[in-house]
Each structure stands twice: as C-alpha cells, then as structure tokens.
Design an enzyme around this catalytic site. Structure first.
Site, mmCIF file in Angstrom:
data_model
loop_
_atom_site.group_PDB
_atom_site.id
_atom_site.type_symbol
_atom_site.label_atom_id
_atom_site.label_comp_id
_atom_site.label_asym_id
_atom_site.label_seq_id
_atom_site.Cartn_x
_atom_site.Cartn_y
_atom_site.Cartn_z
ATOM 1 N N HIS A 160 -9.039 17.982 -4.818
ATOM 2 C CA HIS A 160 -10.160 18.774 -5.303
ATOM 3 C C HIS A 160 -9.720 19.898 -6.233
ATOM 4 O O HIS A 160 -10.539 20.489 -6.914
ATOM 5 C CB HIS A 160 -10.991 19.274 -4.119
ATOM 6 C CG HIS A 160 -11.844 18.196 -3.536
ATOM 7 N ND1 HIS A 160 -13.124 18.382 -3.117
ATOM 8 C CD2 HIS A 160 -11.574 16.878 -3.346
ATOM 9 C CE1 HIS A 160 -13.616 17.237 -2.675
ATOM 10 N NE2 HIS A 160 -12.680 16.313 -2.802
ATOM 11 N N SER A 174 -10.097 13.972 -9.698
ATOM 12 C CA SER A 174 -9.668 12.582 -9.757
ATOM 13 C C SER A 174 -9.188 12.208 -11.152
ATOM 14 O O SER A 174 -9.733 12.693 -12.138
ATOM 15 C CB SER A 174 -10.843 11.676 -9.394
ATOM 16 O OG SER A 174 -11.428 12.097 -8.184
ATOM 17 N N LYS A 202 -21.240 3.658 -3.945
ATOM 18 C CA LYS A 202 -20.193 2.736 -4.400
ATOM 19 C C LYS A 202 -19.135 2.537 -3.307
ATOM 20 O O LYS A 202 -18.696 1.411 -3.052
ATOM 21 C CB LYS A 202 -19.536 3.287 -5.667
ATOM 22 C CG LYS A 202 -18.702 2.260 -6.395
ATOM 23 C CD LYS A 202 -18.330 2.742 -7.775
ATOM 24 C CE LYS A 202 -17.501 1.701 -8.498
ATOM 25 N NZ LYS A 202 -17.304 2.026 -9.909
ATOM 26 N N ASP A 203 -18.758 3.624 -2.644
ATOM 27 C CA ASP A 203 -17.772 3.512 -1.571
ATOM 28 C C ASP A 203 -18.310 2.698 -0.402
ATOM 29 O O ASP A 203 -17.585 1.907 0.211
ATOM 30 C CB ASP A 203 -17.348 4.906 -1.087
ATOM 31 C CG ASP A 203 -16.274 5.512 -1.981
ATOM 32 O OD1 ASP A 203 -15.676 4.770 -2.779
ATOM 33 O OD2 ASP A 203 -16.023 6.725 -1.867
ATOM 34 N N GLU A 212 6.900 -6.712 11.021
ATOM 35 C CA GLU A 212 5.546 -6.932 10.540
ATOM 36 C C GLU A 212 5.580 -7.096 9.016
ATOM 37 O O GLU A 212 6.471 -6.564 8.348
ATOM 38 C CB GLU A 212 4.679 -5.727 10.901
ATOM 39 C CG GLU A 212 4.536 -5.531 12.384
ATOM 40 C CD GLU A 212 3.540 -6.499 12.977
ATOM 41 O OE1 GLU A 212 3.966 -7.620 13.315
ATOM 42 O OE2 GLU A 212 2.360 -6.137 13.088
HETATM 43 C C1 HEM Z 1 -2.461 5.708 12.120
HETATM 44 C C2 HEM Z 1 -3.078 5.047 12.976
HETATM 45 C C3 HEM Z 1 -2.478 3.974 13.869
HETATM 46 C C4 HEM Z 1 -1.728 2.859 13.533
HETATM 47 C C5 HEM Z 1 -1.283 2.437 12.150
HETATM 48 C C6 HEM Z 1 -1.449 2.159 14.772
HETATM 49 C C7 HEM Z 1 -0.687 0.974 14.879
HETATM 50 C C8 HEM Z 1 -0.450 0.270 16.046
HETATM 51 C C9 HEM Z 1 0.226 -0.990 16.145
HETATM 52 C C10 HEM Z 1 0.873 -1.764 14.988
HETATM 53 C C11 HEM Z 1 0.207 -1.386 17.445
HETATM 54 C C12 HEM Z 1 0.730 -2.697 18.033
HETATM 55 C C13 HEM Z 1 -0.398 -3.711 18.002
HETATM 56 C C14 HEM Z 1 -0.162 -5.000 18.762
HETATM 57 O O1 HEM Z 1 0.532 -5.880 18.271
HETATM 58 O O2 HEM Z 1 -0.729 -5.144 19.847
HETATM 59 C C15 HEM Z 1 -0.438 -0.344 18.180
HETATM 60 C C16 HEM Z 1 -0.634 -0.371 19.543
HETATM 61 C C17 HEM Z 1 -1.259 0.647 20.270
HETATM 62 N N1 HEM Z 1 -1.802 1.809 19.779
HETATM 63 FE FE1 HEM Z 1 -1.911 2.334 17.814
HETATM 64 N N2 HEM Z 1 -2.007 2.847 15.805
HETATM 65 C C18 HEM Z 1 -2.642 3.965 15.298
HETATM 66 C C19 HEM Z 1 -3.321 4.918 16.018
HETATM 67 C C20 HEM Z 1 -3.413 4.994 17.412
HETATM 68 C C21 HEM Z 1 -4.023 6.061 18.145
HETATM 69 C C22 HEM Z 1 -4.663 7.328 17.556
HETATM 70 C C23 HEM Z 1 -3.940 5.738 19.450
HETATM 71 C C24 HEM Z 1 -4.517 6.584 20.561
HETATM 72 C C25 HEM Z 1 -3.996 6.999 21.504
HETATM 73 C C26 HEM Z 1 -3.256 4.453 19.558
HETATM 74 C C27 HEM Z 1 -2.973 3.756 20.749
HETATM 75 C C28 HEM Z 1 -2.327 2.529 20.825
HETATM 76 C C29 HEM Z 1 -2.109 1.794 22.041
HETATM 77 C C30 HEM Z 1 -2.536 2.215 23.456
HETATM 78 C C31 HEM Z 1 -1.439 0.610 21.690
HETATM 79 C C32 HEM Z 1 -0.978 -0.511 22.632
HETATM 80 C C33 HEM Z 1 -2.018 -1.580 22.714
HETATM 81 C C34 HEM Z 1 -1.749 -2.737 21.777
HETATM 82 O O3 HEM Z 1 -0.595 -3.087 21.567
HETATM 83 O O4 HEM Z 1 -2.712 -3.318 21.295
HETATM 84 N N3 HEM Z 1 -2.944 4.030 18.290
HETATM 85 N N4 HEM Z 1 -0.841 0.645 17.316
#
Ligand code: HEM
Ligand code: FES
Lengths: 213, 420, 177
Positions: free
Chosen positions: B208, B212, B235-236, B279
């Site tokens: 800001h 942009s 648009k978004d 990945e």
């Molecule tokens: C920037 C945002 C985030 C990204 C890029 C991200 C990415 C990921 C990835 C790649 C996995 C593994 C997925 C799988 O193969 O199962 C995962 C699992 C997990 N994430 Fe996140 N995450 C984010 C935010 C969060 C937040 C804010 C929480 C809250 C507490 C969270 C909680 C979990 C939990 C509990 C798992 C295990 C369950 C699972 O594997 O499906 N994540 N996350």
C-alpha cells in the site's frame, strides 16, 4: 533447443522404463455392498488367520450394512468394538514365516498401483520347475499361495480365483478409505454448486466492469 | 443502528477511513490481468489452512505411538474428518502452487524492481516460512515418507562447519527423528502460520506504500486507477471461484494423488522405503541437492537456489520497466528458467540413475547460469532496445526516472554541502 | 427490469436494478455456500463414531455372584450392576425411607438385577457400596439397594439407564429392546 528436446525425450523414456518394473493387471473393482461383503467373507476365511486389520472394527462392518448374522459369526465372542485382529499371534507368525504379516487396513493405499497391485500380487503366483512357488509381482514374498492361483491357471477354476481376488481387493479398497463413496457423492454436489456460484460471479464481475468503459 | 455503532467507533478509531482508504478505495491499476489474482488467493489458502489445521489439531495426537493412529481416527471416525484432512493436505499443495504462480508473475513483469524490492524480500521470507511450515507439517502423520523426509532434511544441517552433528541432534532433540522431534514440529507447525500472518501484514503495508505494479510496467496516471471495490473484489471472487473448483476436484476426486503411498505405512526407523521423494513443491530444489556429489556443496547449492531469488533486484540492471513485456531476451530467459524448473522437478522425482543425474547437473548449471547472466543480458538488451526504439510512453518513463534520480542526487549533494 | 424504455433516467435505474438483483442472488448463493462449508467444521466437534460406539455396552452377567456388584463403564460413566439377594430385595420393598419415592418394581426389570448409573445426583461423585445401599463420601448422601436416595443432600435417585436383557445372562446398556 534441439538438445533440450532430446533431454526431455530421454527423460520420458527413463520414466516409463522405471514405471514398468512389474506389469500390473488391471482390476475392475466393484464397490457395491454385495461384492464387498463377499470379499470380507473370503478374507475372513483366507487371510484373517494371519493378517490383522487394526483400523477396522466389527461395528464398522455392521454400520456399513453387512449381514448381521455373518458379522456375528466372524466376531465370535469378541466385542463389537474390537478390531479385526489376526487369529495367529505375531510371534507365531514370525516363527513360521520369518516376518510379521503386515496390517491390511491400508494395504491398497500403501502400495504404488493401489488395487491393481494387490490384485496382481494375489494372482501373481506360479509354479517353479523345482516344484516351489514364486510370485511375479513380489518375488521375495513369504506368504503362501493362499488362493492357489499358481495351481489354477485354466478355465473355470482360474475365473473363480480371479473373482475371489477381485472381491478381496474390493473389500480392501473400501476398508482403506471407507468414506470414499460419500466423498465422491459430496464432490459432485460441491463442484456443481461452485460452477453455479462461479458463473454468477462471472456475470457480476462483467456487469461491474462494464460500467468502466 | 449499525450506522450509529460505526459512528461511535469512528470517533475513537479510524475504522471507516481505514476501510475506505486501504481496502475498498485502494487505488488499483485498471489493467491488472488475472495473474494479479494470485496474491489474494494465497491469503485465502492461508486462512483455509489455519481453519482446517485448528480443527485437525483437536483430534490429532503428537506422539510417536499415537500419531499414525490418530490420523486414521480422523480419516475414519471423526465426522467429516476425512474432509478436513484432505482439505489440509491438498491445501498445502495449493498454497505452493498459488505462491509459485504469484512469484512467476512477479519475475515475468519485473515487479521486484524499484520501488518494490521490500515486497519481493518479504515475499521471499514468506516462501521460506511456508516451506518450513509445510516441511514440519509433513512429519505429523508419522508415515514412512514423513519420517525419512524429516531425517534427510534435518541431516542437511550436518553441513554446518564444526558443530554439524550437534546441531542436528539439537534440532531433533534425539539421536534420530523421534518423539521429541515430533512434538516440537507440531508446536512449531501450529505457530508458524501465525508468523506468516504477521509477515503477510508487512507485505501488504509495503504494497500500500508502493502500490501495485501492472502489466504495462508504466506507472499509470491517476485516471487509470480505479477503486479496489467493487472492481477487484468482484474480479478476485470470480478468480476464487475458479480456484475452488480446481481445488475441490483434488479434494473430492483425487486427494490421494498428493499423498505418497509410502506415507500410509507407519514410520519405521529400521527400514527406508526404496524410493523416497519429497513433496512435489520441493522437487526442483531437491534435484539441485542431489546434483552436487558432495554433502556440503549440495546443501550450499540447494540453499543458494532458494535464496538466489532475493538477488533479483540487484541482478536486473535494465532501465526498461514492465519486465518481459518490452524485453524479448529477458522473456526468453524467463521461459527457459521455468522449463528448467520443470526439468529439475522431474529429475528430483525419479530415482537417481547416471542418466538422470547428468540431466540434473546440466539443469542445475542452467539454473544458476540463468541468474548470473541477467546483469549482462539486461545491459546489452537495453542498449539494443534503445537503438531499436521503444514506445514513447516507456521512453518518457525512463527519462522521468533518470531525472528523478538525478534530482535526488543533487538534493543529497546540496544537503551534504549545507552541513559542511 | 421492465421499465427500461419509458424514461431516460429509468434506463440507468433499470440497469441498476438488474445489477442489484444479480448481486443479491449471488450474495445469497455465496452465503449459503459459506454456511454449508461451516457444517463439516462444526460437525467434526461432535462425538466421533468410536465414541458413539461406547453409547452401548454389552455385559455378560453370568459370573456376578448373588450379593455381588459389577461396575462397568457406559459412555465413560460407571454403571453398577447388582445381583441382589432376597434380603436386599426385601430391604427395598417399601418406599418408607425414600426421599424421592418410587417403588422398586419400577426401577428394575428382574428383581434380582439392579442396574443404575453410579453417579451421585448431587454433584456427580461416585458413591461407595457400604452394607445395604451406597454412601457418597463427597457430601454424605445415602442410597438404598434400589439406588433411591434415603439421605440428602442428593435430590434424586440414582438414574436407571436404558438397558435390556439380550438373553438370560447378557444385557445391553444404552438401548431399550
Ligand atoms: C501455512 C499453513 C499450513 C501449511 C502449509 C500446512 C501444511 C501441512 C502439511 C503438508 C501437512 C501434512 C499433510 C498430510 O500429508 O497429511 C500438515 C499436517 C497437519 N497440520 Fe498443517 N499446515 C498449515 C497450517 C496449520 C495450522 C495453522 C494448524 C493448526 C494447528 C495445522 C495443523 C496440522 C495438523 C494437526 C496436521 C496433521 C494432520 C495431517 O497430517 O493431516 N496446520 N500440515
Ligand atoms: S456429590 Fe454425592 S453427596 Fe455431593
């Protein structure tokens, strides 16, 4: 540019060479209750003595709609809430095969090739010239040829073994992702809805922007 | 009534003027193309990840004995648990996809150039944070890929001089990736997205301030700016609709295409899967790591391959605005770079053979070379283009920029003169 | 939307109306979508199927001796299953002492078998079996062998859960036949 093209081409060739390590048969899965139940029946008879399905409980089979009498017969005096634990203990199994039989709850998801892999593996046995059995798909396997696929290579018997393997794989596929049917159903609604919404948004955007010129 | 509440607040806090000035009335170039949708989409995916993540965390257990089971509990027993998990797992990929497009947009149109260097660098910080968050999240399901991925990546720190081994143990809190590692990764995986939120805020404040960029590269006169609302909100949102359709196809129909089969086998520290791959979003960098036949060299090359983005404002010496738009050679360089990324990604995916290693090494050299030649091509290209002639408005802008620069220099000199 | 041609000003108006209408429809459709998207999140906080499976407990009562009590977990709460002796049954035949008078016959399905939730109706402690009946050590409430409160501060009798006899020696708690 020419060299680049060559590199890309070469890469593609090496990719296919690697994917073709073992040629898998394609299985036409059936995902109706009847085939899955038949598969469960076969599995409880043929595989359950050695393999556990720790994420599957007898109650899950009932909730899915399987025949109550059958589930009662399978579980005997185990509680409804108990998992499908192998009849043979792990120690005994290791004693017998030199290796613990893996859990089957996620088997279909845990192998490259998914259902096709499991299907081809079950049917992959063959008779070696020295009388022992081998497996095309997984040569080091310690599991005996349960369905006797190596011994039934022709005619009706062969078709029967194929049907059995298909039922087992149908069951294992359901078990590896029990909400799949629900997921697909919901998916059609969600995407249908999103298409409507996006179309509306497109017209809103167009109208708003038309004011500009 | 709502009017009165807003009035009450406005007397105490600049709510209306803030919304008007920074959100609805934010002056936006009218010629932004759909490539400018991706920043908004990244923000949306961030919210989506946090929402699904928080609800997953209500059922997830960070303990080596329980993690894998708790994921199965989520997938089978929790109401709509399968949906939350697939949304989160697919969402991580969607996040990288959106960010990569966003970055490619910036590179193509030269939006990293003055005065937007800080936007580019905060963006770079966001990429690193996102990578760290995704990497730690990937350990949480405690499958074979989770475990071996974390093992390999924490081992990268062995390249640290003198303390390598100690640092690796410190990071893991254990001699191998173990319970201590899992619990700290969960803690940090929960924390990092909120740090990302903060970084996004800085990114936006910077936006800001400098406003942009736009596809023409020319700073548009005030008459060519239009308020953000209703033009870019609509648009978004339309773009969001398209995004959600593609996202839902993955979530509902092919979610497992983004989860490696081996991650459906519980982690086993005694046995590495035959084919371990990160990945998809890490593949090009992983390929660079593998291309250098030396531990320290590989780690340095990989680190540099990510950090090198940050040098773009210095490397690009061109005075022509609009990035690739008016610069055919820079454009060619851009497309070659994208192609090279795909080749690296492919090399990172397949098991290493002498053939793929060679391809990877060539692609790695091209990767770095494509950066190092930028200063040369940008100067040479400028000379050539000036000779050939550029559209008058571009020339005018370049002259104005040169004048501004001169003026600033004079001012500085005068000020120094005053002092001495 | 119909008055577009009559006056010059209505042309704008008509267009404005059409736009407003489109935006309204889109907002409603979008709003419905957002609300629907919340459902899975809210639903995920309800008891999962494995918790619901605990909603019913199957108990084999063969080996509870006369005079014995078995405590089983049902929905995470203790349930007392008492195999009552004739003496115990005799002791609860009147409602004379009961503060919340309900005849014993309404609280059991077979006189020998009493099934009650072992949670004190005062503040939720688990009463102890002491002689005939139970005593709650938290604040001193007493219950007889029909689970009826005979001394305060507990206001009500111990709750009788839904249950039924599948066979002579097997009951299912949590469901009526
Ligand atoms: C920037 C945002 C985030 C990204 C890029 C991200 C990415 C990921 C990835 C790649 C996995 C593994 C997925 C799988 O193969 O199962 C995962 C699992 C997990 N994430 Fe996140 N995450 C984010 C935010 C969060 C937040 C804010 C929480 C809250 C507490 C969270 C909680 C979990 C939990 C509990 C798992 C295990 C369950 C699972 O594997 O499906 N994540 N996350
Ligand atoms: S809780 Fe039992 S007497 Fe208060």
């Amino acid at each position: 540019m020419r060299t680049l093209l060559k590199i890309v081409l070469l890469s593609c060739i090496s990719l296919s060479a690697w994917a073709n390590e073992a040629v898998l048969d394609k299985v036409n899965l059936e995902n109706d209750l009847k085939s899955i139940e038949r598969g469960a029946d076969t599995l409880m008879g043929a595989c359950h003595s050695c393999h556990t399905l720790k994420y599957v409980h007898y109650r899950d089979l009932l909730n899915f709609g399987m025949d109550k009498q059958k589930v009662e017969a399978w579980r005997g005096d185990q509680p409804l809430d108990s998992a499908l634990v192998a009849q043979m203990s792990e120690a005994d199994a290791i004693n017998m095969f030199g290796k613990a039989p893996p859990d089957l709850s996620l088997m279909v998801k845990a192998r490259e090739g998914g259902p096709n892999y499991v299907y081809s593996y079950l049917l992959g046995y063959y008779q070696k010239p020295d009388g022992s059995t081998g497996n095309h798909i997984y040569p080091e396997t310690k599991m005996p040829d349960i369905l006797n696929s190596g011994g039934s290579t022709e005619g009706k018997q062969h078709a029967e073994v194929q049907a059995q393997a298909r039922d087992i794989v149908s069951f294992l596929t359901w078990v590896s992702d029990p909400h799949e049917a629900e997921r697909l159903r919901l998916g059609y609604y969600v995407i249908g809805y999103l298409i409507v919404l996006t179309t509306l948004l497109y017209f809103v955007k167009k109208q708003v922007w038309s004011k500009l010129n | 009534m709502p009017g009165r509440i807003v009035e009450w607040i406005d007397q105490r806090f600049p709510l209306t003027s803030f919304v008007k000035h920074e959100l609805t009335g934010y002056p936006t170039p009218r010629n932004l193309s759909y490539w400018w949708n991706f920043g908004f989409l990244a923000g949306f995916v961030l919210v989506l990840q946090v929402a699904t993540g928080i609800f997953l965390a209500m059922h997830y257990k960070a303990d080596v004995a329980l993690s894998f089971d708790s994921i199965q509990h989520i997938m089978r027993d929790v109401n709509y648990g399968w949906l939350l998990r697939y949304m989160h797992a697919v969402g991580a990929s969607a996040f990288f996809f959106v960010i990569f497009v966003h970055m490619a947009r910036t590179l193509y149109y030269g939006s990293y150039r003055a005065p937007r260097e800080l936007m580019w660098w905060t963006g770079q910080g966001l990429l690193l944070l996102l990578m760290a968050t995704a990497f730690m999240g990937y350990l949480l399901p405690w499958g074979q890929m989770s475990f071996w991925g974390a093992t390999v990546i924490t081992n990268l720190f062995r390249a640290t001089p003198f303390f390598g081994d100690q640092i690796v143990i410190w990071l893991r809190g254990d001699f191998t990736v173990g319970d201590a590692t899992l619990t700290r990764f969960f803690s940090l995986h929960y924390l990092m997205p909120f740090i990302i939120f903060g970084a996004v805020l800085i990114h936006l404040v910077a936006l800001h301030t400098v406003k942009s960029s736009n596809p023409s590269g020319i700073n548009l006169a005030d008459k060519d700016n239009i308020p953000f609302h209703p033009y870019f909100t609509t648009k978004d949102l339309y773009g969001l609709g398209i995004f959600l359709i593609i996202y839902s196809i993955f979530v509902f129909f092919i979610p497992n295409s983004l989860i490696e089969p081996a991650n459906n086998i519980p982690a086993n520290p005694m046995q590495t899967p035959n084919h371990i791959v990160p990945e998809w979003y890490f593949l090009p960098f992983y390929a660079i790591l593998r291309s250098v036949p030396n531990l320290v060299g590989g780690v340095l090359a990989m680190g540099l391959s990510v950090i090198i983005f940050a040098f773009m404002p210095f490397l690009d010496r061109s005075r022509i605005p609009g990035g690739a738009r008016y610069r055919p050679i820079y454009k060619l360089r851009f497309y070659l770079f994208v192609l090279d990324m795909f080749i690296l990604g492919y090399v990172g995916y397949v098991p290493p053979t002498t053939q793929t290693i060679l391809i990877g090494q060539i692609a790695t050299v091209i990767y770095f070379a494509s950066y190092f030649i930028i200063p040369f091509i940008s100067v040479k290209e400028d000379a050539w283009l000036f000779k050939r002639g550029l559209p008058p408005e571009v020339m005018a802008l370049i002259e104005k920029e040169a004048l501004d620069k001169e003026e600033r220099k004079q001012k500085r000199l005068r000020r120094q003169g005053d002092i001495t | 939307m119909s008055n577009t041609s009559s006056e010059p000003i209505s042309e704008q108006l008509g267009d404005g109306n059409r736009r407003d209408f489109l935006i309204k429809v889109t907002s409603v459709v979008g709003g419905v979508g957002v609300a629907a998207a919340c459902v899975p999140f809210v639903a995920s906080m309800n008891p999962s199927t494995d918790v619901l499976a605990k909603a019913e407990t199957e108990v084999d009562i063969t080996d509870i001796p006369a005079g014995g009590v078995r405590t089983v977990a049902w929905q995470g709460k203790p349930v007392f299953i008492v195999h009552r002796t004739p003496e115990q049954i005799q002791s609860v035949s009147t409602t004379a002492n009961a503060l919340d008078p309900v005849p014993d016959s309404q609280r059991v399905q077979h006189p020998e078998w009493l099934v009650v939730v072992g949670v004190c109706t005062h503040m939720g402690c688990v009463p102890n079996k002491e002689g005939l009946g139970w005593t709650c050590h938290c604040h001193g409430s007493q219950y007889d062998d029909s689970g009826r409160v005979v001394r305060g501060p507990a206001p009500k009798n111990l709750e009788v859960p839904p249950y039924y006899f599948v066979s002579q020696n097997k009951i299912i708690i949590g469901k009526v036949a």
